[in-house]
Scaffold this motif. Structure first.
Motif, PDB file in Angstrom:
ATOM      1  N   GLU B  42       0.842  -1.200   0.000  1.00  0.00           N
ATOM      2  CA  GLU B  42       0.000   0.000   0.000  1.00  0.00           C
ATOM      3  C   GLU B  42       0.878   1.252   0.000  1.00  0.00           C
ATOM      4  O   GLU B  42       0.548   2.264  -0.626  1.00  0.00           O
ATOM      5  N   ALA B  46       0.821   4.230  -2.668  1.00  0.00           N
ATOM      6  CA  ALA B  46       0.628   5.631  -2.245  1.00  0.00           C
ATOM      7  C   ALA B  46       1.782   6.495  -2.737  1.00  0.00           C
ATOM      8  O   ALA B  46       1.573   7.628  -3.195  1.00  0.00           O
ATOM      9  N   CYS B  79      -1.347   9.518   1.832  1.00  0.00           N
ATOM     10  CA  CYS B  79      -1.496   8.484   2.872  1.00  0.00           C
ATOM     11  C   CYS B  79      -2.697   8.782   3.759  1.00  0.00           C
ATOM     12  O   CYS B  79      -3.441   7.865   4.130  1.00  0.00           O
ATOM     13  N   ARG B  82      -5.729   7.680   2.052  1.00  0.00           N
ATOM     14  CA  ARG B  82      -5.888   6.222   2.108  1.00  0.00           C
ATOM     15  C   ARG B  82      -6.339   5.763   3.497  1.00  0.00           C
ATOM     16  O   ARG B  82      -7.174   4.863   3.624  1.00  0.00           O
ATOM     17  N   ARG B  85     -10.002   6.429   3.819  1.00  0.00           N
ATOM     18  CA  ARG B  85     -10.800   5.434   3.096  1.00  0.00           C
ATOM     19  C   ARG B  85     -10.807   4.102   3.834  1.00  0.00           C
ATOM     20  O   ARG B  85     -11.810   3.419   3.907  1.00  0.00           O
ATOM     21  N   ARG B  86      -9.631   3.750   4.379  1.00  0.00           N
ATOM     22  CA  ARG B  86      -9.521   2.483   5.095  1.00  0.00           C
ATOM     23  C   ARG B  86     -10.433   2.497   6.317  1.00  0.00           C
ATOM     24  O   ARG B  86     -11.096   1.517   6.628  1.00  0.00           O
TER      25      ARG B  86
END
Lengths: 155, 175
Positions: B42, B46, B79, B82, B85-86
């Motif tokens: 990931e 990114a 990051c 992300r 979103r995570r």
């Protein structure tokens, strides 16, 4: 300022400007308060530095860019194809107005209604164009409905 | 070629110049992403996103400033996106895991944390993690962190100190 009081004040009021004030006026310069927090070297030991990544393969930023460009190009192709299809349909519809149509002959029916009976009538004459038309009577089911239509007769 | 020349050529669409520009910074960028996300793959995604975004936005880069802080700032933002979103996914997953799996809700975040290095960093809230990564690993000042994360300088300083305190406690608990 007293360390215990500062720590209490820091925890009690979670507002960034207030906490920044306490950091600037006491915590950043106080060894005891700094001892409550982990130093840079210790933090670095918890994560990765650039030096730890020597064996890592290089990044390929333009691989993603090429993919994005390809998908964008595909999207444009689909949009163009859709536009083309709509244009062809529109042109076809517009041109169809100019296609000469074979006009149907006009039909005339002369009917005599029976004033006494509610649903009775007599067809005196039926013509399609200049020619006499032949009546066709159709009674679907037992509902009492009668459908009459006329079609061209041979003579 | 100097960094300024590379920036100038890259702005004109020269990919080789951009590749030369990022070559010396990409490991720092990857390390930052890895520390923030806790997962190698990931982090690579990114970092590549960040490089692409940097290339597309080179026009906005102030040539008088150093390139690395600007690039790392973009990396930190990618990051954070992300992580956001995570978090959304995990919230959704936790809400439905019971009915999907027919049992007690799984804890994927905890499992991922246990597997990855730097799990103590991963326990920090996202913005504190970003702030401490930029401060401790990259030597960013509070002003630079604030610029990178889009927050006030006070908030950046507080994030860094809070992260240090939490990490100290986590380390003490681990020992």
């Amino acid at each position: 300022m007293n360390c215990s009081w500062v720590r209490f004040a820091y925890r009690a009021l979670p507002l960034a400007p207030w906490r920044a004030f306490l950091l600037g006026h006491h915590i950043d310069r106080c060894p005891r308060c700094q001892g409550e927090a982990l130093g840079d070297a210790a933090v670095r030991a918890l994560g990765r530095t650039a030096a730890d990544l020597d064996g890592e393969p290089p990044l390929r930023p333009f691989a993603a860019a090429n993919g994005a460009l390809r998908s964008r190009a595909a999207a444009w192709r689909y949009a163009f194809a859709l536009f083309l299809a709509l244009a062809v349909l529109g042109a076809t519809a517009w041109l169809s107005r100019f296609i000469p149509r074979q006009s149907l002959p006009e039909g005339t029916v002369t009917v005599l209604e029976d004033a006494g009976a509610d649903r009775a009538f007599a067809v005196l004459e039926a013509r399609i164009g200049d020619a006499p038309a032949r009546p066709v009577v159709f009674k679907p089911g037992q509902g009492g409905m009668t459908i009459v239509w006329f079609e061209k007769s041979a003579h | 070629m100097s960094e300024e020349e590379l920036v100038r050529d890259a702005r004109q669409g020269d990919r080789d110049a951009f590749a030369g520009l990022v070559r010396s910074h990409e490991k720092r960028l990857l390390a930052l992403c890895w520390n923030m996300l806790g997962d190698r793959e990931e982090a690579r995604d990114a970092a590549q996103d960040a490089l692409l975004q940097a290339f597309q936005n080179l026009g906005r880069f102030d040539g008088g400033r150093a390139f690395a802080p600007w690039l790392l700032g973009i990396g930190a933002k990618r990051c954070l996106d992300r992580l956001r979103r995570r978090r959304t996914f995990l919230r959704y997953f936790r809400g439905h895991a019971g009915e999907w799996l027919g049992g007690e809700a799984a804890r994927p975040e905890a499992a991922a944390e246990a597997e990855t290095a730097g799990r103590l960093l991963q326990r920090l809230p996202a913005r504190e993690r970003a702030a401490i990564s930029l401060a401790a690993f990259e030597g960013f000042s509070a002003r630079e962190i604030a610029a990178a994360l889009g927050c006030s300088e006070s908030t950046a300083r507080v994030h860094v100190y809070n992260a240090r305190m939490k990490l100290k406690k986590e380390v003490a608990d681990e020992l």
